[in-house]
Design a protein around this motif. Structure first.
Motif, short mmCIF file in Angstrom:
data_model
loop_
_atom_site.label_atom_id
_atom_site.label_comp_id
_atom_site.label_asym_id
_atom_site.label_seq_id
_atom_site.Cartn_x
_atom_site.Cartn_y
_atom_site.Cartn_z
N TYR A 1 0.76 -1.24 0.04
CA TYR A 1 0.16 -0.11 -0.03
C TYR A 1 0.84 1.25 0.18
O TYR A 1 0.30 2.37 -0.09
N GLY A 2 2.08 1.12 0.08
CA GLY A 2 3.04 2.26 0.13
C GLY A 2 3.05 2.95 1.54
O GLY A 2 3.11 4.21 1.54
N LYS A 3 3.05 2.08 2.49
CA LYS A 3 2.51 2.47 3.72
C LYS A 3 3.64 1.86 4.77
O LYS A 3 4.01 0.57 4.31
N SER A 4 3.95 2.30 5.98
CA SER A 4 4.76 1.62 6.85
C SER A 4 4.12 0.69 7.67
O SER A 4 2.90 0.71 7.81
N ALA A 5 4.86 -0.20 8.62
CA ALA A 5 4.25 -1.12 9.45
C ALA A 5 3.46 -0.35 10.40
O ALA A 5 2.32 -0.90 10.57
N ALA A 6 3.67 0.67 10.93
CA ALA A 6 2.91 1.52 11.99
C ALA A 6 1.86 2.01 11.40
O ALA A 6 0.70 1.95 12.02
N GLN A 7 1.86 2.47 9.99
CA GLN A 7 0.41 2.90 9.54
C GLN A 7 -0.36 1.69 9.40
O GLN A 7 -1.56 1.99 9.56
N VAL A 8 0.04 0.79 8.93
CA VAL A 8 -0.89 -0.63 8.57
C VAL A 8 -1.41 -0.90 9.92
O VAL A 8 -2.60 -1.36 9.95
N ALA A 9 -0.76 -0.77 11.08
CA ALA A 9 -1.26 -1.27 12.50
C ALA A 9 -2.58 -0.27 12.90
O ALA A 9 -3.45 -0.56 13.17
N LEU A 10 -2.26 1.12 12.73
CA LEU A 10 -3.25 2.01 13.03
C LEU A 10 -4.16 2.00 12.06
O LEU A 10 -5.69 1.96 12.53
N ARG A 11 -4.22 1.70 10.79
CA ARG A 11 -5.51 1.55 10.00
C ARG A 11 -6.09 0.21 10.36
O ARG A 11 -7.34 0.32 10.25
#
Length: 274
Positions: A204-214
């Motif tokens: 998704y062009g995102k970081s692992a942290a962004q994935v967890a928040l999402r």
């Protein structure tokens, strides 16, 4: 910023928490958080940085009507002599007449839930908070609190991240009309380092942290993010421009493990449901 509505409270889905931040860190990062779009700020009496948050928000020119402020009453103040007085002190430190959400920080084992709820309702009736809630309660304590409270309980703020299965508590909260608020979403630094979450993020062009928040907000939870580094704030808020697939949501949920709980202080924590 997306919001969740519950019992009249309109809560920004993504909040900015200041746990374990020094006054200097709070005053340095809050302007960046405001600039990035954060309006929900979460603190607590025991964090000892309510005053720094109040100063930072005032110095940045934040409009009170645009903010959603949450703080929590510490267990040492669960007495008729201290509860309301401690809330007054929190308001003074935050430089506001009332907070938007006031939580009981931990259930503890010294003061009955019924007494805690009575004091919480009293400070709401006195206009010191718009809404009330709890933190770190198990399912039985949530049920007791909801049954005893004259005013609606809007949330239970609990540890919640991919390594801790909170499905039973989340389902119980939903059935009682509560929103679950998630803290420790980064699992004390484990999430950003997780190879699986990194691989999902890359899609998704995102970081692992962004994935967890999402992953948290996509389940209907309020997620509390945190960083003491102003340059990282924009990353935390950039989670509303993608949607995790059902398969990815399930894969992330499957990371839960029996030893996933990280926050379990003796004398404060209840007997957990899982």
């Amino acid at each position: 910023m997306q919001t969740i509505s519950v019992h009249g409270a309109v809560i920004p889905t993504l909040g900015f928490g200041v746990f374990r931040m020094s006054d200097a860190e709070v005053e340095r990062v809050v302007p960046a958080a405001l600039e990035a779009g954060f309006r929900h700020f979460d603190t607590a009496q025991i964090y000892q940085n309510e005053a720094a948050l109040g100063r930072a928000l005032q110095a940045a020119g934040a409009r009170r009507e645009e903010l959603f402020l949450t703080t929590k009453v510490w267990v040492d103040n669960y007495s008729r002599a201290r509860f309301a007085a401690s809330v007054d002190e929190s308001l003074d430190r935050l430089k506001v007449d009332q907070v938007d959400l006031l939580l009981l920080h931990w259930p503890g084992d010294k003061v009955a839930i019924a007494d805690q709820v009575e004091m919480l309702n009293a400070v709401q009736a006195a206009g010191k908070t718009r809404f009330i809630g709890v933190s770190n309660q198990n399912i039985a304590q949530m049920k007791e609190t909801v049954a005893l409270s004259q005013a609606p309980i809007v949330t239970n703020q609990v540890e919640l991240h991919p390594y801790l299965d909170q499905r039973a508590l989340a389902a119980a909260a939903k059935s009682m009309g509560l929103v679950v608020s998630a803290y420790y979403g980064m699992a004390d630094g484990a999430v950003p380092r997780d190879p699986l979450l990194q691989r999902i993020g890359a899609k998704y062009g995102k970081s692992a942290a962004q994935v967890a928040l999402r992953w948290l907000v996509q389940q209907g939870f309020v997620a509390l993010s945190k960083t003491a580094r102003p340059e990282r704030v924009a990353e935390n808020v950039a989670i509303f421009d993608f949607v995790l697939s059902e398969d990815d949501m399930a894969v992330i949920g499957a990371l839960a493990r029996p030893d996933g709980r990280l926050v379990n202080p003796p004398g404060l924590a209840p007997a957990w449901d899982a």
